[in-house]
Structures are given as structure tokens and as C-alpha cells.
Motif scaffolding. Structure first.
Motif, PDB file in Angstrom:
ATOM      1  N   LYS A   4       0.736   8.084  -9.117  1.00 45.26           N
ATOM      2  CA  LYS A   4       0.503   8.964 -10.436  1.00 45.26           C
ATOM      3  C   LYS A   4       1.107   8.407 -11.618  1.00 45.26           C
ATOM      4  O   LYS A   4       0.961   8.685 -12.679  1.00 45.26           O
ATOM      5  N   LYS A   5       2.254   7.936 -11.375  1.00 45.06           N
ATOM      6  CA  LYS A   5       3.352   7.147 -12.380  1.00 45.06           C
ATOM      7  C   LYS A   5       2.730   5.535 -12.678  1.00 45.06           C
ATOM      8  O   LYS A   5       2.868   5.041 -11.665  1.00 45.06           O
ATOM      9  N   GLU A   6       2.465   5.148 -13.802  1.00 47.03           N
ATOM     10  CA  GLU A   6       1.846   3.970 -14.152  1.00 47.03           C
ATOM     11  C   GLU A   6       2.519   3.643 -15.177  1.00 47.03           C
ATOM     12  O   GLU A   6       2.884   4.354 -16.059  1.00 47.03           O
ATOM     13  N   ARG A   7       2.792   2.083 -15.203  1.00 48.20           N
ATOM     14  CA  ARG A   7       3.007   1.397 -16.688  1.00 48.20           C
ATOM     15  C   ARG A   7       2.694  -0.097 -16.692  1.00 48.20           C
ATOM     16  O   ARG A   7       2.095  -0.406 -15.660  1.00 48.20           O
ATOM     17  N   PRO A  36       0.954  -1.253  -0.037  1.00 49.05           N
ATOM     18  CA  PRO A  36      -0.085  -0.077  -0.017  1.00 49.05           C
ATOM     19  C   PRO A  36       0.852   1.186   0.163  1.00 49.05           C
ATOM     20  O   PRO A  36       0.516   2.312  -0.794  1.00 49.05           O
ATOM     21  N   GLN A  37       1.961   1.040   0.903  1.00 50.19           N
ATOM     22  CA  GLN A  37       2.748   2.484   0.669  1.00 50.19           C
ATOM     23  C   GLN A  37       3.342   2.910  -0.763  1.00 50.19           C
ATOM     24  O   GLN A  37       3.675   3.923  -0.869  1.00 50.19           O
ATOM     25  N   PHE A  38       3.823   1.551  -1.246  1.00 47.74           N
ATOM     26  CA  PHE A  38       4.290   1.791  -2.640  1.00 47.74           C
ATOM     27  C   PHE A  38       3.133   2.288  -3.397  1.00 47.74           C
ATOM     28  O   PHE A  38       3.746   3.369  -4.398  1.00 47.74           O
ATOM     29  N   GLU A  39       2.158   1.962  -3.445  1.00 45.33           N
ATOM     30  CA  GLU A  39       0.895   2.623  -4.332  1.00 45.33           C
ATOM     31  C   GLU A  39       0.735   3.808  -3.935  1.00 45.33           C
ATOM     32  O   GLU A  39       0.392   4.913  -4.742  1.00 45.33           O
ATOM     33  N   ALA A  40       0.455   4.371  -2.646  1.00 46.12           N
ATOM     34  CA  ALA A  40       0.269   5.822  -2.526  1.00 46.12           C
ATOM     35  C   ALA A  40       1.540   6.680  -2.946  1.00 46.12           C
ATOM     36  O   ALA A  40       1.303   7.933  -3.199  1.00 46.12           O
ATOM     37  N   LYS A  41       2.700   6.087  -2.760  1.00 46.61           N
ATOM     38  CA  LYS A  41       3.706   6.946  -3.109  1.00 46.61           C
ATOM     39  C   LYS A  41       3.845   7.259  -4.442  1.00 46.61           C
ATOM     40  O   LYS A  41       4.054   8.440  -5.265  1.00 46.61           O
ATOM     41  N   TYR A  42       3.483   6.288  -5.533  1.00 53.93           N
ATOM     42  CA  TYR A  42       3.784   6.211  -6.883  1.00 53.93           C
ATOM     43  C   TYR A  42       2.236   6.000  -7.709  1.00 53.93           C
ATOM     44  O   TYR A  42       2.725   5.287  -8.984  1.00 53.93           O
ATOM     45  N   PRO A  86       1.382   1.192 -10.364  1.00 56.96           N
ATOM     46  CA  PRO A  86       2.494   1.884  -9.967  1.00 56.96           C
ATOM     47  C   PRO A  86       3.864   1.679 -10.335  1.00 56.96           C
ATOM     48  O   PRO A  86       4.247   0.541 -10.386  1.00 56.96           O
ATOM     49  N   TYR A  87       4.768   2.571 -10.643  1.00 63.90           N
ATOM     50  CA  TYR A  87       5.890   2.571 -11.267  1.00 63.90           C
ATOM     51  C   TYR A  87       7.026   3.474 -10.421  1.00 63.90           C
ATOM     52  O   TYR A  87       6.699   4.672 -10.408  1.00 63.90           O
ATOM     53  N   GLN A  88       8.005   3.033 -10.130  1.00 59.04           N
ATOM     54  CA  GLN A  88       8.925   3.683  -9.565  1.00 59.04           C
ATOM     55  C   GLN A  88      10.289   4.033 -10.459  1.00 59.04           C
ATOM     56  O   GLN A  88      10.973   3.096 -10.944  1.00 59.04           O
ATOM     57  N   ALA A  89      10.441   5.170 -10.836  1.00 64.46           N
ATOM     58  CA  ALA A  89      11.393   5.566 -11.834  1.00 64.46           C
ATOM     59  C   ALA A  89      12.905   4.983 -11.408  1.00 64.46           C
ATOM     60  O   ALA A  89      13.184   5.005 -10.039  1.00 64.46           O
ATOM     61  N   PHE A  90      13.990   4.956 -12.171  1.00 63.12           N
ATOM     62  CA  PHE A  90      15.021   4.242 -11.950  1.00 63.12           C
ATOM     63  C   PHE A  90      15.936   5.234 -11.308  1.00 63.12           C
ATOM     64  O   PHE A  90      16.670   4.752 -10.233  1.00 63.12           O
ATOM     65  N   THR A  91      16.022   6.602 -11.543  1.00 62.55           N
ATOM     66  CA  THR A  91      16.724   7.371 -10.831  1.00 62.55           C
ATOM     67  C   THR A  91      16.161   7.545  -9.341  1.00 62.55           C
ATOM     68  O   THR A  91      17.118   7.658  -8.244  1.00 62.55           O
ATOM     69  N   ASP A  92      14.753   7.571  -9.079  1.00 59.79           N
ATOM     70  CA  ASP A  92      14.327   7.794  -7.824  1.00 59.79           C
ATOM     71  C   ASP A  92      14.884   6.336  -6.908  1.00 59.79           C
ATOM     72  O   ASP A  92      15.328   6.561  -5.638  1.00 59.79           O
TER      73      ASP A  92
END
Length: 918
Positions: free
Chosen positions: A441-444, A433-439, A454-460
Motif C-alpha cells: 500500500k505504501k510506495e515510493r 514477495p513477503q516484503f511486497e505483500a506487507k508494504y 513498496p516502501y517500509q517506513a523508518f519508524t516501522d
């Protein structure tokens, strides 16, 4: 009546199989269905005494539902078994979320009943029951494997010679007593799923499965696992992420959620005469009781009651304990070899007889001169651990670690086959849930499910990992700073103890310094462990792992790294740095140009390492055992005490099972992490510095025999029943064990080469002793070794701040001119005073050569053993192939039999088609 208000009597025949199956009731339906937080619908619960229950049972003639009402495992109708318990407080403001969640629970077909607590009317218990239709539907979705045919065991072909040997062995066994460690088969139930072929449950092929009774076809652990699976996928609000029981527990809507134990673990009647009351009672009598400490564990029963994940932990712990027996025996043999050869050791003899050799003071000013013979006791104790068998034992333990891991692979394969874990694969994990709440807005698109996520960018991700790694590095620096503080304490207190009034402490200043430093170090270790847990949580949450397993692996790695460095850093200092960089008399190296670095005892540094290992290991294991069992016992005792104070001690209250379980302690938030971590750290102690402390495997063995029963007692009696979850192996811990095995080879090589006197003695025996050049070594070749290992120092060369208060006249009546110290340096009257001798360079070269040869030899043996031992036993591989063949045959025959029956029925009914194939 009340029952009709709380339970759903009939479930619908058809359920949509779409993923979003949760239904949010509209306003009309919400009005017609009663609110589950309404106090008027709650069953108040009665305080019944055990004497009342006994009188009811003695009356006789009661039906099975009546009996079920009393044991607290069923609904009030006595027919629906409780599969799961939810607990909340009426005063909790999250009423709307609970209402929606419970409506959706009923929409899934689960039956529900509520009851208030007997102790606190604010606490409400929600009892859940899964009917057969719901269990079958979700068992098919979850691919739950169920038994469908009895196993036909394949007997491998044996040669005549082997069969004759088996006959002779069987004749010899008749004269031997029966194995006392085997459990009595008559007391254990027949777990039929272990003797049956299993397949994923399918409602279309339900006639293939062995179903004697629909109520008992799915055992209690499987039922609770299915209900938990349902609860994790039920919505409590509109929205894509407003789903699952875990989030309701996190935000406080529910206070607890757990499956029930199967009744009491105690019984008035003996298990031998009346049998077990339930599986919990059986586990207590044959597993958690102290009277069966020497017997094997009933792993199949543990797996049935607690699930495969906990069963695998106890299987690994039992295997590790069993493998410690040869290691403990060899370590005890090495110690006893040192005891028996003590009187024949030439080195200790020379130390004890060296009354004319005066050693230089080990600290500034207050430390006096001392005879070498005063360290006779320490020289003898050192020989108990540092003798000719030490190198053999170090090689043995390095090989033992490899054999342990390789044979565990085979053992795990057998267990995985017996428990149907070979073909089991973990389902696609849900995103945290914490991952979904944080990311959010970004999806792939997920390449596996084909759905956006939800998607976490490589730089982040990289930036978070760098910050986390920096935090780990900082905490390791904190450990090093703590060790540095202990070093300063040792340096300062040596002089303090040397000037002490008590002669006992004054004469043993170095031992007193080491002992107190170890105790203080242990206290610092325990305090830093509390800090490390919070830091590891912070860093792991900062990384934002995607799934729960990724979070668990990341947290496990950090906690192990912190705890390992914290526990072993001071040991590494004593083993490899103590006394190595002190300089020599007249030119001592100092901390901050003030404190003189600590020197080793005249008998060597190994005695300090032995004390460090022994004290830390004993204190750590004692503290862990107390915290594991003592803390839950005290907590549960305090709860019972409060209940007695509120309701009076004169009346013995009989609580329902859900109330009893709620008053127990919940399982650790991190699952089996603490149990594994304790054993892995002990494995490190047992292998990494075992060359300095051969009794470590024996201490570990004695602790583990107690640990198994402590953990069993804790799981059965002091904890709520954990959710039965599946797992194929012990996870990331296996890789950590392999890393410790590799590190143990390196550290033991350095301990033998640098810390012990094995190499200097070997060089003296072959190069400088009486047998030099003769190619032989023995006690006679060690004559003169002590004198050759000591250098001479002129007392007039002392620095002003190092000059002792005493002039040494108490030894010979005149002031001393020279004293001795441990090193290979030239005398003061040589061309280069106090320069290194040729013997020093020979010893240094021999040490480096030994490290290289030892490591390469042991690593070659380890790789050879791992290559020769296959991961799967041959008979298991044959059984798996035969089972696959038999399953295909059985499925084909069963399908053919079904088609033939349908064909006959059509002919009887006159509905046969003429165009059918023959």
C-alpha cells in the motif's frame, strides 16, 4: 504425434524487449492449445532394464538422436537438450496457475515436454529446452560474458640475475620427483573459456565470438541459469506481484525445480583408458573420490559445473586447508617441545616430588585431603600445552589469521580475474514477495530504476529491529542460563564423585566432573542449535528485509551469533571464571549461599580448558561430518529400497536422468550457509583459544582434508544439481572472519595472562626466585616456585559445612593442623590473616601489563602486515591493464575489418556511394 504435442518446433523471429513480456492467453487461444495437465497428453514412460539398453547399444548403427534418447538428457526426439525440470503432482489443486504459467513459458519461446514418473503416476515431470534464439536474447539481457578471442599472455620483463636463478632452479627440479598433488592434465578437459578474452554477449556482434557449435556455445550451467532467469519473470496470474517460479514453489503449485546432472557419476570403463563419460563422472573421479584426497581441486571444472558461488566456497575451503599446514606444524612443534622438555621442567618436578605438601579438599565434607604429588600426571600434561613456546605460538596464530585473510584477498582477486568476475556487478535484486505483500500500500520512487516500489517506513523498521535485537539478547540469556546450569552440575557432582565407591572415579573426581560436564554441554549445544534456527528464522522474517541478499545476511549474522555464543560460552567460563572467584578456605563464596564454587585442579585450570576444547572440537566435527554425508546417504538408500519393494528386486530398472535426480536430496534451503558456518566456527576454535590447545590447528587440518572430499562427494552424488549462480566473494563471512581474528588476539592475551601460569612463573623467576635481580631466567631460577605459589591454611578455621570427614591422620599418623591451597595470601598467624601478599599484587600488575603489551604489539604487527600485502598481485594488475588494452585493439580491428568487407561487397554489387569518405 506426441512430440508435436509437447514441443514448440519453431520460435518467433521477433521478441519484444519490454519488461512485461509475459502474455496471458485469451479464451480462444486457451481452447486451441491443449491443457498441460491433461493426462491424455502424458508420455507414460516405460520400465526398461539395463540389459535391454545394453542390447540396443550392441546392435550398433543407431544415430545420435537415438543414443540421446537413452541417456535421459534430451527430449524424446533426441535433439533438444533438457535445460530445466519442473515437478508437480496431478492431485495438486493449483491447476489454473500452472496452466497460465506454462502458456507464458511457451510464449517466451521455451520448448516443453511432459512425462509421468515411472514410480508414481501422480508425479509429472515438465522438461524445458531453450532454443538458440532464446538463449542469445536473454544472454544479451543478462550480460553473460562469452569468449571471443584467445588470450595473448604477457611475459613480464625479467632481469638477467633473476633469469639465471630460474635456470638454476629448473636444473635442480629435474632431480626432484614430479609434484604428486597436481592433477593429471590429460584427464582434464580443455576449458577454453579460461584461455580466452570474454565480453558481454551481443547478437549484433555475434561474429566476434568463438562459436564452433551453437548447441555447445552456452554450457549446461549457463543454459540452466538463463532458463531459471526466465522462469523467475513469468506471470502465473493477473496482478503485479503474481510472478516467478519461487512463489509457485512456495505455494505448492510445483513440488521441485532443478537442472539435470550430466549423466551418471559411475562408469564400467576406467577413466584412464576410455576417458570420462561426462563432467559429473570426471568430477567424481578427480575430485570426489577418496583416492585423490591429496591432490589439488579442479576448481575450473567445479566452477563450470556448479557455478561461481559454489566454486568460490571450495576455493576458500582449499585455501584455508592449505594455510592450516604451517599452523598445524607449529602447533605440533609446541606440543613436542613440551614433550621433550618435560623431564627438565622444574615446576612439574617439584609437584611430583612434593609428597610432604598436603592440599586442602576441593569440595565440602566428602573430598579428602590429598598430597600435591598425586597431581603429578596433570602437572606433566599441563606442561605439554603451557610451556615457554606457548606465547610465541599465540603471537604466531594471531599473525597467521591476518596473513590468511590478506592472502585470501589476493587469491580471490586471481580467481575473480580467471572467472571473469572482476567487472561483474550483481543486477538489481528483486523485492522479496513477503516484503511486497506487507508494504504494497505504501510506495515510493526507486532512485535507481525510477519505478514505484513498496516502501517500509523508518519508524516501522526501527521498531522491528529493536524487537529482533531483544530476541537476540533473550536467546543469549538462555545460553548463559544453560552455562549456569552446567556450573551448578559441576559444583554438585564434584562432591558426588568424591564419595563414589569406585576408587578410580573417587581419586579423579575433578577430571570425571569436567569430562561429564563437557559431554552434557555438547548435548545441550546440539539441542539449542535446533531451537536457534527457528528463532533466527522468526526474527529475520519479523524484520522484513527488502531483498533476498539482505534476508540472507541478516539470517547469517543471527545464526552465527547464536551458534558462536552457544559453542563458546562454557569455554569462556572455564578459561576466565573457573576458580577465580571461589574465595579461600574458611571463607568460600557460594551459589545461593549453598553450593561452594568449583576450584581449579592443584596443577591449574588449563587442563580443564584443554579437555573442553579437545572434546567439543572432536565431537562437533564428527557429528557434522556424519550429518552432512550420513543423512543424505540414509535418505537416498531408503528411497531406493522403496522402489525395489514396489517393482521387485529381480528386475533392475533403468530410470531416466530426471527421475534419478528427483530421487536425490535437494540442496539445503539456505544454500552454502551450513558449510560456511561449520568452517567459520572451526576457525574460531582454531584461533580464539589456541594458546590453551596448540593441537587445534592439527585437528582442524585433518578434519578439513576429509571435509573437502565429503562435500565434493555430497555435491556430486547425493544432492540434486544446484543452480549455477554467480558471486564475487564469500560475502558477509569475510567480515565475520576479520571479527574472529580481532577477538582471538584479545582472548589469547587473557588466556596467557590469566588462565596459564606463564606470568606468575615469570614474576617469580625475576623477582622472588634464586635468580632475582640477576636479569636471567631458566629452570634453575624456578626452584621453590611451587612452594611460593601455595598458601597455608589452618584446618581449625574451616566452616562447619566445609570441614572434611577425614582429619588427615592417614598421612602422618596424627591429625593435620595445616593444609595448602593455590593463592597468594598471608599465613593464619600474620597480622591480617589470609590477606593478599605483595607477590599477589606484583603478579596482578604483570598480568595487566602483559595483556596491554601483547595486544598492542600483535595489533601493530597485524596492521603492518595488512598494509604491506596489497590486495591485487602486481603481475595480475599488469595482466588486467594489458588485457583491457588488447581488447580495445581487437574490437577496433574487428570492426574495421567488418566495415572493409561491407565496402567491398557494395562495390561488387554496384551499390557504392560516391559521397563516401575515403
Amino acid at each position: 504425434d506426441l512430440i508435436s504435442k509437447f514441443s514448440i518446433t519453431k520460435t518467433p523471429d521477433f521478441y519484444p524487449l519490454a519488461k512485461d513480456v509475459n502474455i496471458l492467453f485469451d479464451e480462444l487461444e486457451a481452447v486451441s492449445s491443449p491443457c498441460k495437465d491433461d493426462d491424455s497428453l502424458l508420455h507414460p514412460g516405460n520400465l526398461t532394464s539395463t540389459s535391454d539398453d545394453a542390447s540396443r547399444l550392441e546392435a550398433g548403427g543407431e544415430t545420435v538422436p537415438e543414443r540421446n534418447k537413452l541417456n535421459g538428457l534430451y527430449f524424446r526426439d533426441g535433439k533438444c537438450r533438457i535445460d530445466y525440470i519442473l515437478v508437480y503432482r496431478k492431485s495438486n489443486p493449483q491447476i489454473e496457475k500452472r496452466e497460465v504459467f506454462e502458456r507464458n513459458i511457451r510464449a517466451e519461446g521455451l520448448q516443453m515436454e511432459k512425462e509421468s514418473s515411472l514410480i508414481n503416476s501422480d508425479i509429472i515431470f515438465v522438461k524445458l529446452h531453450a532454443p538458440w534464439e532464446v538463449l542469445g536474447r536473454y544472454a544479451e539481457q543478462m550480460n553473460v560474458r562469452m569468449p571471443f578471442r584467445r588470450k595473448i599472455y604477457y611475459l613480464p620483463r625479467r632481469y638477467k640475475f633473476m633469469s639465471r636463478i630460474d635456470k638454476q632452479i629448473s636444473r635442480f627440479r629435474r632431480w626432484l620427483p614430479k609434484k604428486p598433488m597436481r592433477l593429471d592434465k590429460e584427464t582434464l578437459p580443455d576449458l577454453e573459456e579460461n584461455d580466452c578474452y570474454t565480453a558481454p554477449f551481443s547478437q549484433q556482434r555475434i561474429h566476434h565470438f568463438i562459436i564452433h557449435n551453437k548447441e555447445t556455445f552456452f554450457n549446461n550451467a549457463t543454459r540452466s541459469r538463463i532458463v531459471h532467469h526466465i522462469l523467475q519473470r513469468i506471470k502465473y496470474e493477473e496482478g503485479k506481484n503474481k510472478i516467478g517460479l519461487n512463489r509457485l514453489l512456495t505455494n505448492g503449485s510445483y513440488e521441485a525445480a532443478f537442472p539435470l546432472h550430466e549423466g551418471s557419476y559411475r562408469s564400467k570403463n576406467s577413466i584412464r583408458t576410455h576417458g570420462a563419460e561426462n563432467h559429473r563422472h570426471l568430477l567424481y573421479e578427480c575430485w570426489a573420490s577418496w583416492g585423490v584426497w591429496y591432490k589439488y581441486q579442479p576448481l575450473d571444472l567445479v566452477r563450470r559445473y556448479f557455478g561461481e558461488k559454489i566454486g568460490l566456497y571450495f576455493a576458500w575451503l582449499g585455501w584455508y586447508t592449505g594455510m592450516l599446514f604451517p599452523a598445524a606444524f607449529i602447533g605440533l612443534f609446541v606440543f613436542l617441545y613440551g614433550v621433550t622438555t618435560l623431564d627438565h621442567c622444574q615446576v612439574s618436578k617439584e609437584v611430583c616430588q612434593a609428597t610432604d605438601i598436603i592440599m586442602c579438599p576441593v569440595c565440602d565434607k566428602y573430598c579428602p585431603f590429598m598430597r600435591l604429588s598425586d597431581s603429578c600426571v596433570y602437572a606433566k600434561v599441563t606442561h605439554l600445552f603451557d610451556n615457554g613456546a606457548t606465547v610465541f605460538f599465540a603471537v604466531f596464530m594471531a599473525v597467521w589469521a591476518t596473513v590468511f585473510l590478506e592472502f585470501w584477498k589476493r587469491r580471490r582477486a586471481v580467481i575473480a580475474y580467471d572467472w571473469d568476475l572482476i567487472d561483474w556487478e550483481e543486477e538489481e535484486e528483486e523485492i522479496r514477495p513477503q516484503f511486497e505483500a506487507k508494504y504494497s500500500k505504501k510506495e515510493r520512487m526507486n532512485p535507481i530504476s525510477g519505478k514505484p516500489e513498496p516502501y517500509q517506513a523508518f519508524t516501522d523498521k526501527c521498531s522491528r529491529l529493536i524487537v529482533s535485537a531483544s530476541g537476540i539478547f533473550f536467546m543469549i540469556c538462555v545460553v548463559i542460563a544453560a552455562v549456569f546450569g552446567i556450573v551448578i552440575y559441576r559444583v554438585v557432582t564434584v562432591s558426588t564423585f568424591a564419595a563414589f565407591k569406585w576408587a578410580l572415579i573417587r581419586n579423579n573426581s575433578q577430571v570425571a566432573t569436567t569430562g561429564t560436564a563437557v559431554c552434557i554441554n555438547f548435548c545441550i549445544i546440539m539441542l539449542l542449535n535446533v531451537l536457534y534456527e527457528k528463532v533466527a528464522l522468526l526474527l529475520t522474517n519479523l524484520e522484513q528485509p527488502r531483498t533476498e541478499s539482505e534476508w540472507e545476511n541478516s539470517f547469517t549474522l543471527k545464526m552465527f551469533l547464536f551458534q558462536f555464543v552457544n559453542l563458546n560460552s562454557s569455554t569462556f567460563y572455564i578459561a576466565f571464571f573457573l576458580g577465580r572467584f571461589t574465595g579461600h578456605p574458611g571463607a568460600y563464596l557460594r551459589l545461593i549461599n549453598r553450593w561452594r564454587l568449583e576450584e581449579c585442579h592443584p596443577s591449574g585450570c588449563l587442563i580443564d580448558l584443554c579437555m573442553q576444547m579437545g572434546i567439543i572440537m572432536v565431537l562437533k566435527q564428527t557429528w557434522n561430518n556424519f550429518m552432512e554425508l550420513g543423512y543424505p546417504l540414509i535418505q537416498n538408500w531408503w528411497t531406493r529400497r522403496k522402489v525395489r519393494q514396489e517393482h521387485g528386486p529381480e528386475r533392475k530398472i533403468s530410470f531416466p536422468q530426471w527421475e534419478k535426480d528427483y530421487n536425490l536430496q535437494p540442496m539445503n534451503a539456505y544454500g552454502l550457509f551450513d558449510e560456511y558456518l561449520e568452517m567459520i566456527l572451526q576457525f574460531g576454535f582454531t584461533t580464539i583459544f589456541v594458546a590453551a590447545f596448540p593441537l587445534a590447528p592439527l585437528l582442524a587440518l585433518l578434519n578439513n582434508i576429509i571435509e573437502i572430499r565429503l562435500d565434493a562427494y555430497k555435491f556430486v552424488t547425493q544432492w540434486r544439481r544446484p543452480l549455477a549462480s554467480r558471486a564475487k566473494d564469500i560475502g558477509i563471512w569475510y567480515g565475520i572472519l576479520e571479527g574472529i581474528g580481532i577477538l582471538s588476539v584479545i582472548t589469547n592475551a587473557f588466556v596467557i595472562a590469566i588462565t596459564s601460569d606463564f606470568i606468575p612463573r615469570l614474576v617469580y623467576a625475576y623477582k622472588y626466585g634464586p635468580c632475582a635481580g640477576q636479569g636471567e631466567a631458566g629452570q634453575k631460577c624456578m626452584v621453590g616456585y611451587v612452594n611460593a605459589s601455595l598458601s597455608v591454611f589452618r584446618i581449625s578455621d574451616f566452616e562447619n559445612r566445609s570441614e572434611p570427614e577425614s582429619d588427615g591422620s592417614e598421612f602422618s599418623g596424627t591429625p593435620l593442623k595445616y593444609c595448602r591451597y593455590r593463592d597468594y595470601r598471608d599465613p593464619p598467624h600474620s597480622l591480617v590473616p589470609y590477606g593478599y601478599t605483595l607477590q599477589f599484587w606484583h603478579v596482578l600488575a604483570a598480568r595487566l601489563a602483559f595483556i596491554i603489551v601483547f595486544e598492542h604489539l600483535v595489533f601493530c604487527i597485524k596492521h603492518l602486515i595488512s598494509y604491506l600485502i596489497p590486495d591485487l598481485p602486481k603481475d595480475l594488475r599488469d595482466r588486467m591493464r594489458r588485457e583491457k588494452y588488447l581488447i580495445q585493439e581487437m574490437m577496433y580491428e574487428a570492426e574495421l575489418e567488418r566495415l572493409q568487407k561491407e565496402r567491398k561487397e557494395r562495390k561488387k554489387n554496384g551499390k557504392a556511394h560516391h559521397n563516401e569518405w575515403p
